[in-house]
Design a protein around this motif. Structure first.
Motif, PDB file in Angstrom:
ATOM      1  N   ASN A 325       0.831  -1.199   0.000  1.00  0.00           N
ATOM      2  CA  ASN A 325       0.000   0.000   0.000  1.00  0.00           C
ATOM      3  C   ASN A 325       0.867   1.251   0.000  1.00  0.00           C
ATOM      4  N   THR A 326       0.478   2.252  -0.791  1.00  0.00           N
ATOM      5  CA  THR A 326       1.163   3.538  -0.846  1.00  0.00           C
ATOM      6  C   THR A 326       0.151   4.654  -0.612  1.00  0.00           C
ATOM      7  N   GLU A 327       0.618   5.868  -0.477  1.00  0.00           N
ATOM      8  CA  GLU A 327      -0.262   7.001  -0.236  1.00  0.00           C
ATOM      9  C   GLU A 327      -1.128   7.254  -1.464  1.00  0.00           C
ATOM     10  N   GLY A 328      -2.393   6.931  -1.361  1.00  0.00           N
ATOM     11  CA  GLY A 328      -3.333   7.137  -2.452  1.00  0.00           C
ATOM     12  C   GLY A 328      -3.311   6.075  -3.523  1.00  0.00           C
ATOM     13  N   SER A 329      -2.511   5.039  -3.346  1.00  0.00           N
ATOM     14  CA  SER A 329      -2.434   4.002  -4.382  1.00  0.00           C
ATOM     15  C   SER A 329      -1.866   2.727  -3.765  1.00  0.00           C
ATOM     16  N   TYR A 330      -1.355   1.842  -4.601  1.00  0.00           N
ATOM     17  CA  TYR A 330      -0.754   0.590  -4.148  1.00  0.00           C
ATOM     18  C   TYR A 330       0.159   0.072  -5.251  1.00  0.00           C
ATOM     19  N   ILE A 331       1.024  -0.859  -4.895  1.00  0.00           N
ATOM     20  CA  ILE A 331       1.969  -1.442  -5.843  1.00  0.00           C
ATOM     21  C   ILE A 331       1.907  -2.958  -5.712  1.00  0.00           C
ATOM     22  N   CYS A 332       1.764  -3.634  -6.834  1.00  0.00           N
ATOM     23  CA  CYS A 332       1.812  -5.099  -6.864  1.00  0.00           C
ATOM     24  C   CYS A 332       3.236  -5.524  -7.204  1.00  0.00           C
ATOM     25  N   SER A 333       3.788  -6.429  -6.432  1.00  0.00           N
ATOM     26  CA  SER A 333       5.146  -6.901  -6.672  1.00  0.00           C
ATOM     27  C   SER A 333       5.171  -8.415  -6.722  1.00  0.00           C
ATOM     28  N   CYS A 334       6.145  -8.958  -7.422  1.00  0.00           N
ATOM     29  CA  CYS A 334       6.299 -10.406  -7.578  1.00  0.00           C
ATOM     30  C   CYS A 334       7.545 -10.878  -6.840  1.00  0.00           C
ATOM     31  N   GLU A 335       7.635 -12.174  -6.602  1.00  0.00           N
ATOM     32  CA  GLU A 335       8.811 -12.752  -5.985  1.00  0.00           C
ATOM     33  C   GLU A 335       9.998 -12.648  -6.932  1.00  0.00           C
ATOM     34  N   GLU A 336      11.206 -12.823  -6.364  1.00  0.00           N
ATOM     35  CA  GLU A 336      12.426 -12.750  -7.170  1.00  0.00           C
ATOM     36  C   GLU A 336      12.384 -13.800  -8.276  1.00  0.00           C
ATOM     37  N   GLY A 337      12.758 -13.400  -9.472  1.00  0.00           N
ATOM     38  CA  GLY A 337      12.701 -14.299 -10.617  1.00  0.00           C
ATOM     39  C   GLY A 337      11.448 -14.150 -11.438  1.00  0.00           C
ATOM     40  N   PHE A 338      10.529 -13.245 -11.000  1.00  0.00           N
ATOM     41  CA  PHE A 338       9.294 -12.996 -11.728  1.00  0.00           C
ATOM     42  C   PHE A 338       9.135 -11.495 -11.940  1.00  0.00           C
ATOM     43  N   GLU A 339       8.331 -11.111 -12.920  1.00  0.00           N
ATOM     44  CA  GLU A 339       8.017  -9.720 -13.179  1.00  0.00           C
ATOM     45  C   GLU A 339       6.521  -9.565 -13.429  1.00  0.00           C
ATOM     46  N   MET A 340       5.993  -8.387 -13.066  1.00  0.00           N
ATOM     47  CA  MET A 340       4.565  -8.131 -13.187  1.00  0.00           C
ATOM     48  C   MET A 340       4.240  -7.668 -14.611  1.00  0.00           C
ATOM     49  N   ILE A 341       3.381  -8.407 -15.300  1.00  0.00           N
ATOM     50  CA  ILE A 341       2.945  -8.066 -16.658  1.00  0.00           C
ATOM     51  C   ILE A 341       1.429  -8.184 -16.700  1.00  0.00           C
ATOM     52  N   HIS A 342       0.769  -7.038 -16.893  1.00  0.00           N
ATOM     53  CA  HIS A 342      -0.697  -6.988 -16.979  1.00  0.00           C
ATOM     54  C   HIS A 342      -1.351  -7.669 -15.777  1.00  0.00           C
ATOM     55  N   GLY A 343      -0.828  -7.412 -14.593  1.00  0.00           N
ATOM     56  CA  GLY A 343      -1.430  -7.925 -13.380  1.00  0.00           C
ATOM     57  C   GLY A 343      -1.079  -9.358 -13.050  1.00  0.00           C
ATOM     58  N   HIS A 344      -0.177  -9.981 -13.808  1.00  0.00           N
ATOM     59  CA  HIS A 344       0.208 -11.359 -13.562  1.00  0.00           C
ATOM     60  C   HIS A 344       1.720 -11.453 -13.421  1.00  0.00           C
ATOM     61  N   CYS A 345       2.171 -12.355 -12.553  1.00  0.00           N
ATOM     62  CA  CYS A 345       3.603 -12.581 -12.353  1.00  0.00           C
ATOM     63  C   CYS A 345       4.101 -13.580 -13.396  1.00  0.00           C
ATOM     64  N   LYS A 346       4.983 -13.124 -14.249  1.00  0.00           N
ATOM     65  CA  LYS A 346       5.541 -13.964 -15.308  1.00  0.00           C
ATOM     66  C   LYS A 346       7.009 -14.266 -15.009  1.00  0.00           C
ATOM     67  N   ASP A 347       7.423 -15.501 -15.343  1.00  0.00           N
ATOM     68  CA  ASP A 347       8.802 -15.914 -15.109  1.00  0.00           C
ATOM     69  C   ASP A 347       9.770 -15.094 -15.955  1.00  0.00           C
ATOM     70  N   ILE A 348      10.904 -14.694 -15.366  1.00  0.00           N
ATOM     71  CA  ILE A 348      11.955 -13.961 -16.080  1.00  0.00           C
ATOM     72  C   ILE A 348      12.964 -14.972 -16.613  1.00  0.00           C
ATOM     73  N   ASP A 349      13.292 -14.897 -17.894  1.00  0.00           N
ATOM     74  CA  ASP A 349      14.305 -15.778 -18.474  1.00  0.00           C
ATOM     75  C   ASP A 349      15.670 -15.156 -18.212  1.00  0.00           C
ATOM     76  N   GLU A 350      16.294 -15.534 -17.083  1.00  0.00           N
ATOM     77  CA  GLU A 350      17.578 -14.939 -16.713  1.00  0.00           C
ATOM     78  C   GLU A 350      18.689 -15.305 -17.681  1.00  0.00           C
ATOM     79  N   CYS A 351      18.499 -16.383 -18.464  1.00  0.00           N
ATOM     80  CA  CYS A 351      19.559 -16.812 -19.381  1.00  0.00           C
ATOM     81  C   CYS A 351      19.773 -15.820 -20.516  1.00  0.00           C
ATOM     82  N   VAL A 352      18.805 -14.924 -20.744  1.00  0.00           N
ATOM     83  CA  VAL A 352      18.971 -13.916 -21.800  1.00  0.00           C
ATOM     84  C   VAL A 352      20.124 -12.984 -21.465  1.00  0.00           C
ATOM     85  N   THR A 353      20.294 -12.676 -20.189  1.00  0.00           N
ATOM     86  CA  THR A 353      21.351 -11.752 -19.760  1.00  0.00           C
ATOM     87  C   THR A 353      22.240 -12.376 -18.693  1.00  0.00           C
TER      88      THR A 353
END
Length: 567
Positions: A325-353
């Motif tokens: 929760n933030t002042e006047g809003s909120y932030i959705c976060s994912c666990e390490e190794g995932f990223e938020m895309i359109h409200g869903h946690c998607k796996d990050i392909d770490e092998c790309v970098t």
């Protein structure tokens, strides 16, 4: 919410029911149309099918519906939410994959009465209106062709206050979303509304609600209209509050907390909004001021200051991951190794970098580095270290570690089999012994075959074994496997050392053999001379027989073979 209801004023005609707020109007059409027909009708009048993107908009619809009187209270109303062709239902999202036809962004608010059918075909949403039921204003999906009543909404930049007349006459309004003029009893009318004014004994004329840059939204002519010989005794002289008459002159005034409008007869509340009245925004209404708060905040108990809304307390937000929760809003976060895309946690392909030295393997939420055959992963988890296979090698003579593998070496004149054992080379044929030649698997591991014994004294035979830690294939003949210069020089120095040892061993074995042969030859020569003398002596003794000399039978045969003429 009180302000919204205070500003909402309804009026009706033969076509539809209408409700207007401070910046929008809504029209309820009870004649049933298909989705396309209803949306086209709204678009032709400058609006679109109603959206319900928040609880406030749902309350507006509730107010509009409560103004109508029907024998059958339970019916369905079409809204502007549609699943387009070639789109599919997405159960994890609030709108389930449906889109607002107004082009508005997807909203987090929804009020589904049942889960939409799982389909990728065109579907449209309607609302069930039944004030006596707990499932009031619930959303359901259905066919886009079936006719339903519908609601159009029209947004405007501003509103003008209603007009008054002070004498005999009539005022009719034509709002932007209607082609017919009506005698509406309104307090507010949208910008773009024009008014037909007809006063007894005067030519008709019209005025328009527009934006006067120095006065805001107002009529092109404020009034009052249809004035005659005014008297406070007749209709209070046209005054809304207090009428004062001096002779033939009539003036109007207002009660406390009110002020006279531009038309000189109507009254409005004094503007009580100042810089310190509200924390965020102050709006004047018909009965006073109201404080408003920005999105994500709500009015406190003092009705002036704003408090933050904890959106994370609702299950409608952050369906995956965690909510902050933030002042006047909120932030959705994912666990390490995932990223938020359109409200869903998607796996990050770490092998790309990734920083992996050899190979990288991606996994759900993480990754791992792998090394080629003959190497092991270092402590940093990224780089690879060479494995020293000689620490546990199968070499029976000497082992030389190389980068990613190892080499077995033998003395000159020997070859190596797969088990690391050294076998002597067949000097006469320049090949391995017959027992090794018969086995293709054993002969295939030989790296080099010496052509003759001389060459074998100055060279070594090396075998590139399969690393016990790897599955690398057996090397071919004379395959150096791209060894490093350091490994090559080491193998060469070992080879020279082996050659010197072999020469010493050979010389140490040959010299004693030569001495033994020389002694044997000397003894044979002496004995042969003695035999010759005995033969000469025996030829002069007739009547005697030979007596065994006690010599080796083989020497006796040798003596017999000597011609007697030489005696």
């Amino acid at each position: 919410m009180l302000l919204i209801f205070l500003l909402m004023l309804t009026f009706s005609n033969a076509e539809y029911e209408t409700l207007c707020t401070s910046n929008a109007c809504f029209t309820l059409h009870l004649d049933g149309l298909s989705f396309v027909e209803a949306n086209t009708n709204c678009n032709n009048n400058g609006g679109y099918l109603m959206t319900i993107r928040s609880k406030e908009e749902e309350d507006i619809l509730q107010t509009l519906l409560s103004q109508i009187s029907l024998q059958e209270k339970h019916f369905k109303i079409r809204i502007g939410l549609k699943l387009h062709r070639e789109s599919c239902v997405i159960s994890q999202e609030p709108l389930k994959g449906f889109k607002w036809v107004s082009g508005a962004e997807d909203s987090e608010y929804s009020n589904w009465g049942r889960e939409p059918h799982s389909t990728c075909h065109e579907r449209c949403v309607s609302i069930s209106y039944n004030p006596m039921s707990h499932s009031h204003l619930k959303w359901t999906d259905g066919s886009c062709l079936k006719p339903f009543p519908y609601v159009c909404m029209f947004y405007f930049k501003g509103m003008c206050k209603a007009l008054t007349i002070s004498g005999p006459g009539q005022i009719t309004y034509t709002v932007p979303f209607s082609k017919e003029s009506q005698n509406y009893q309104l307090k507010l009318l949208p910008v773009g509304t024009y008014v037909d004014i007809m006063c007894d004994g005067q030519e008709p004329f019209y005025i328009l609600c527009s934006n006067a840059h120095n006065k805001g939204y107002t009529w092109s002519k404020p009034g009052p209209f249809c004035q005659t010989n005014r008297s406070c005794a007749i209709k209070n002289g046209g005054c809304e509050h207090v009428c004062k008459q001096e002779g033939k002159e009539v003036t109007c005034s207002c009660n406390n907390s009110y002020e006279l409008n531009e038309d000189g007869v109507s009254c409005g509340l004094k503007n009580m909004c100042s810089e310190n009245t509200c924390q965020h925004q102050c709006i004047m209404g018909e009965t006073g001021f109201t404080c408003l708060c920005p999105d994500g905040m709500e009015l406190s108990s003092d009705q002036r200051s704003c408090l933050d809304i904890d959106e994370c307390a609702s299950q409608e937000v952050c369906r995956e991951g965690s909510c902050v929760n933030t002042e006047g809003s909120y932030i959705c976060s994912c666990e390490e190794g995932f990223e938020m895309i359109h409200g869903h946690c998607k796996d990050i392909d770490e092998c790309v970098t990734s920083k992996c030295e050899h190979t990288c393997s991606n996994s759900v939420g993480s990754f791992s580095c792998d090394c080629n055959n003959g190497f092991k992963l270092s402590e940093d988890g990224y780089s690879c270290e060479d494995i020293n296979e000689c620490l546990g090698s199968i070499c029976k003579f000497e082992c030389v570690n190389t980068r990613g593998s190892f080499v077995c070496a033998c003395p000159s004149g020997y070859q190596v089999d797969r088990s690391g054992v050294c076998f002597p080379t067949d000097v006469s044929s320049g090949s391995l012994p017959e027992s090794l030649s018969e086995s293709p698997s054993e002969s295939s591991v030989v790296l080099d075959v010496q052509e003759n014994f001389t060459e074998s004294l100055s060279s070594t035979v090396e075998l590139q074994h399969e690393s016990p830690h790897t599955n690398a294939p057996s090397p071919d003949f004379n395959d150096t496997h791209n060894q490093d210069p350091v490994d090559t020089s080491l193998a060469t120095s070992l080879s020279k050392s082996f050659n010197n040892r072999v020469i010493i061993c050979v010389l140490g074995s040959v010299i004693p053999l030569v001495v033994l042969v020389a002694i044997t030859v000397g003894i044979l020569a002496v004995r042969c001379n003695q035999v010759k003398k005995e033969v000469k002596k025996n030829t002069a003794t007739d009547g005697y027989c030979w007596v065994s000399s006690g010599l080796d039978p083989r020497l006796e045969k040798l003596y017999e073979s000597i011609p007697t003429d030489d005696l």
